[in-house]
Design a protein around this motif. Structure first.
Motif, PDB file in Angstrom:
ATOM      1  N   THR A 139       0.985  -1.188   0.102  1.00  0.00           N
ATOM      2  CA  THR A 139      -0.044   0.017  -0.013  1.00  0.00           C
ATOM      3  C   THR A 139       0.672   1.410  -0.061  1.00  0.00           C
ATOM      4  OG1 THR A 139      -0.095  -0.354   2.507  1.00  0.00           O
ATOM      5  CG2 THR A 139      -1.989  -0.922   1.214  1.00  0.00           C
ATOM      6  N   SER A 140       2.229   1.375   0.108  1.00  0.00           N
ATOM      7  CA  SER A 140       2.907   2.361   0.000  1.00  0.00           C
ATOM      8  C   SER A 140       2.857   3.019  -1.491  1.00  0.00           C
ATOM      9  CB  SER A 140       4.254   2.089   0.348  1.00  0.00           C
ATOM     10  OG  SER A 140       4.973   1.719  -0.621  1.00  0.00           O
ATOM     11  N   ALA A 141       3.013   4.372  -1.401  1.00  0.00           N
ATOM     12  CA  ALA A 141       2.585   5.254  -2.489  1.00  0.00           C
ATOM     13  C   ALA A 141       3.339   4.850  -3.858  1.00  0.00           C
ATOM     14  CB  ALA A 141       2.594   6.562  -2.241  1.00  0.00           C
ATOM     15  N   GLU A 142       4.778   4.443  -3.775  1.00  0.00           N
ATOM     16  CA  GLU A 142       5.536   4.217  -5.094  1.00  0.00           C
ATOM     17  C   GLU A 142       5.068   2.767  -5.630  1.00  0.00           C
ATOM     18  OE1 GLU A 142       8.302   4.044  -1.519  1.00  0.00           O
ATOM     19  OE2 GLU A 142       6.412   5.001  -2.127  1.00  0.00           O
TER      20      GLU A 142
ATOM     21  N   THR B 188       1.681   2.496  -7.982  1.00  0.00           N
ATOM     22  CA  THR B 188       1.470   3.399  -9.343  1.00  0.00           C
ATOM     23  C   THR B 188       0.517   2.650 -10.427  1.00  0.00           C
ATOM     24  OG1 THR B 188       3.526   2.472  -9.855  1.00  0.00           O
ATOM     25  CG2 THR B 188       3.421   4.664  -9.088  1.00  0.00           C
TER      26      THR B 188
END
Lengths: 425, 356
Positions: B323-326, B329
């Motif tokens: 779930t981390s933003a990077e 994508t």
């Protein structure tokens, strides 16, 4: 043994033959025999009960399950009643829709709507959510129910859906057997072949029979000389060799299968050895597992003792002087083998082949582990429907077909070779 | 004699009482179960004295129906995927779990607002967000595949592939590799043409694919060199990377993420303990703790801030989370609406395709 003919006795004018205490002999004999029979029966009662409980009842249940599925009929009583009252093909009226909505509401509350949807989904895939989503919303529906339900989803007016609901409103159905034979019913209820991309079971049945026959053949070719060697060696040495046959036989099936995985994999023992010897390049390692080859290799090894043991037990008592006599009468060694030795081992071949074949037909762990996609047998699909898709009726229908196939083969064997010729030892 | 009898009866009673104080939890095995044992089971036993028995299955959802229908339920809690939780709940095979009994966040936010959207359903409580990704062996491809399309490109990246034996996630990944944007995947998959399109894509690698069933298999296949790339649950690859220092790399492009949830089978023998276990395990601190052992995102918002370092004390967990933003994508949220309904149909077709 004295034959007693009472009618003859009467013809002679004498009285009946009697025992010392005056009972007619025949009656006394029958009495004694009946008692012996009862005793014998008492002795086999535990086994009989065991067989009935663990064999007859489960198979009966399985056969029953293959034609019986009350997922819809038990949970949708009102609409099922409507189907019973009306003729097949009748247009669903407002009463039918009202019954349907009432059933859906009750079923959703009882948390059985998923069962209902699943049952219909077996016949037309993609309809499960029609029921579950209706279950979530049906409580708020107001009459007229037809319009209200159609507003939720236009599919509710689909005549095919109503046809399927009618057919599953009876708990008994042959549709699972149709599915197991790659057949289906079309919108008119006629039996048609399933779409090509869904046909799987017929091919898997054939593959299972073919692979089982192949494995039986390989086992026979490998086991025959081994069993012969064991039979002709002096007992002390043959016992030693017998241990080599029995040790793997006593090892867990799973252990043997996983050891084959160690041997056969691409970075495994055999491939490494071949690469080290320079027989194959490092880039072109042989794929021996996760395909049919893996299934054949591992199953042949695992089933080999089932062929060796009956062959050995039949070969051991064959007197070697028969072959010597044939040779001394001028037969070549091939003729002596073919006309003298081989016929005497036929009961062992029959027993071993039948044993290996029937075991192979039902094998499931080994192909599941080393078979990959192309080495799967029908039993893997039965296990899939038992454990994963949970379509037990279809699993039961597939299993029943497999059972029927094995029984037919057994019957053929009995007709062609005779079951009396089967000898396990 | 009487004394002995009384004594032995008392002892038996104690024995029974002790035996009753346990709860059986079924999960997916391997490094995932290890993370649960460390984060949930051990602290739970320490706090309540209730013993936790851990049982593994390839997919814990599948034994539940058989157990409930046979009237012989031997497990109290199971860890299942979203679509399975909904399906089992709809069939009346699960106990309902009232969300109001769940512990609130430390700042007092009630559980119903603290859990991520959709993480609470009638019968299930989400613990983690996990993802199906693909990973490769960096010694084989130093340049590395970077997109989902590379996974299906045998010419550019030669070698065997590993995939889960089943339709779910594979079809989505095939479509994304074929250029379908993540937010259109399910719309395409709804149609027959879309499904065929996915299978055409899978056809490209069918001949060189090894199909795995248990989550512990793909890291093993990679480590053995049996495959050069495989789809896997991201936490399993992380465990192999960090705990065993394997030269693996995850490609996050085209990941398919979803919740794993706790459910209680209907008729669970230790229902009260099961509820206690679910309450205990899904509080803010426990969910954050699990991330110390494996790279799965917690199902509660308030746990997010507490996630820090891996148990080795130096690896930052954030970048490894699905779930981390990077990592998000080009990611796809697995649709339970789609799979609850189409599961049996698509798996049947998948099996037929596989066997042909």
């Amino acid at each position: 043994m004295v034959a007693i003919d009472t009618s003859g006795g009467e013809a002679l004018g004498g009285g009946l033959l009697t025992t010392a205490d005056g009972k007619p002999l025949k009656q006394a004999l029958a009495h004694a025999q009946a008692r012996a029979r009862r005793k014998a029966l008492l002795l086999v009662v535990p086994l009989l009960a065991f067989i009935v409980i663990t064999f007859v009842v489960p198979i009966g249940q399985l056969l029953f399950r293959s034609v019986y599925n009350d997922g819809f009929s038990a949970n949708m009583p009102q609409v099922s009643a409507w189907f019973q009252e009306t003729e097949a093909g009748a247009e669903p009226d407002e009463a039918a829709y009202a019954a349907l909505v009432a059933d859906i509401v009750a079923s959703a509350e009882a948390r059985t709507i998923g069962v209902v949807g699943t049952r219909v989904n077996y016949e037309i895939s993609g309809t499960r959510s029609l029921f579950t989503s209706a279950g979530r919303n049906a409580k708020d529906l107001q009459p007229p129910y037809r319009e209200a339900l159609l507003e939720l989803n236009a599919k509710w007016a689909d005549p095919q859906l109503w046809g399927v609901m009618r057919s599953v409103s009876s708990a008994y159905s042959a549709n699972f057997y149709l599915a197991a034979m790659d057949l289906a019913r079309d919108a008119n209820g006629d039996i048609v072949r399933a779409p090509e991309d869904r046909r799987i079971y017929g091919m898997l049945f054939l593959r299972t029979l073919w692979l089982s026959a192949l494995i039986t053949g390989l086992c026979l070719i490998l086991a025959y000389p081994v069993a012969h060697l064991l039979a002709v060696l002096p007992l002390a040495r043959s016992n030693l060799l017998m241990i080599l046959v029995l040790l793997p036989f006593w090892t867990s099936l799973l252990v043997r299968t996983t050891s084959w995985m160690v041997m056969l994999q691409e970075q495994g023992v055999i491939n490494n050895a071949l690469v080290a010897l320079g027989l194959v390049g490092n880039e072109s390692r042989i794929q021996m597992m996760y395909n049919q080859a893996g299934t054949i290799i591992a199953m042949t090894h695992i089933l080999l003792p089932f062929m060796i043991l009956p062959l050995y037990s039949v070969m051991r008592p064959i007197n070697p002087s028969y072959v010597r006599a044939a040779r001394s009468l001028g037969a070549t060694s091939w003729t002596a083998f073919r006309r003298v030795y081989l016929p005497q081992t036929l009961p062992g071949i029959g027993a071993g082949a039948l044993l290996v074949f029937i075991l192979a037909v039902g094998y499931y762990i080994t192909p599941a582990l080393v078979g990959g996609a192309s080495g799967q047998l029908i039993s893997n699909l039965i296990a899939y429907h038992m454990q994963d898709s949970l379509n037990w009726s279809l699993a039961a229908a597939l299993a029943a077909l497999l059972l029927a196939g094995v029984l037919i083969l057994y019957w053929l064997y009995d007709r062609l070779i005779g079951i009396d010729n089967l000898k396990l030892g | 004699m009487k004394k002995i009898l009384t004594l032995s009866t008392a002892l038996t009673a104690v024995g029974f009482a002790a035996a009753a104080q346990e709860v059986t939890v079924m999960s997916w095995g391997g490094s995932y179960t290890v993370s649960q044992v460390e984060a949930y089971h051990k602290p739970f036993t320490a706090q309540t004295g209730i013993k936790v028995v851990s049982v593994d299955a390839d997919n814990p959802a599948t034994p539940i129906k058989a157990m409930v229908e046979a009237g012989n339920v031997t497990i109290d809690v199971a860890d299942v995927e979203y679509a399975d939780a909904i399906r089992l709940c709809d069939e009346g095979l699960l106990e309902e779990i009232d969300p109001s009994i769940l512990p609130p966040a430390p700042d007092g936010t009630p559980a119903t607002e603290d859990f991520l959207p959709g993480a609470l359903t009638d019968c299930a409580v989400a613990s983690i967000v996990f993802s199906t990704v693909f990973a490769y062996d960096t010694t084989k491809f130093p340049e590395g595949p970077t997109t989902m399309a590379d996974f299906f490109d045998i010419e550019k990246f030669p070698g065997k592939r590993g995939m889960r034996k089943g339709a779910k996630a594979n079809l989505e990944m095939a479509l994304m590799a074929d250029g379908v944007p993540a937010d259109e995947v399910y719309a395409v998959l709804e149609t027959d043409e879309g499904v065929s399109r996915a299978f055409v894509m899978l056809d490209k690698i069918k001949g060189s694919t090894i199909w795995w069933e248990a989550g512990a298999q793909p890291p093993q296949l990679l480590a053995d060199g049996e495959v050069s790339m495989t789809t896997a649950y991201n936490g399993r690859i992380f465990a192999a990377q960090v705990a065993e220092s394997k030269p693996f790399a995850i490609v996050w492009d085209g990941q398919v993420y979803e919740y794993d949830l706790f459910v209680i089978p209907k008729g669970a023998p230790n229902l009260d303990n099961a509820l206690e276990f679910v309450k205990f395990s899904t509080d803010t601190q426990r969910l954050a703790d699990q991330a110390k052992w494996i790279s799965y995102g917690p199902g509660r918002k308030s746990s997010g801030a507490l996630v820090g370092l891996y148990q080795d004390g130096k690896t930052e967990m954030g970048p490894h989370m699905p779930t981390s933003a990077e990592n998000l994508t080009n990611a796809l949220a697995s649709s339970y609406e789609f799979w609850v309904d189409r599961d049996s149909e698509l798996n049947e077709r998948f099996n037929a395709w596989l066997a042909q």
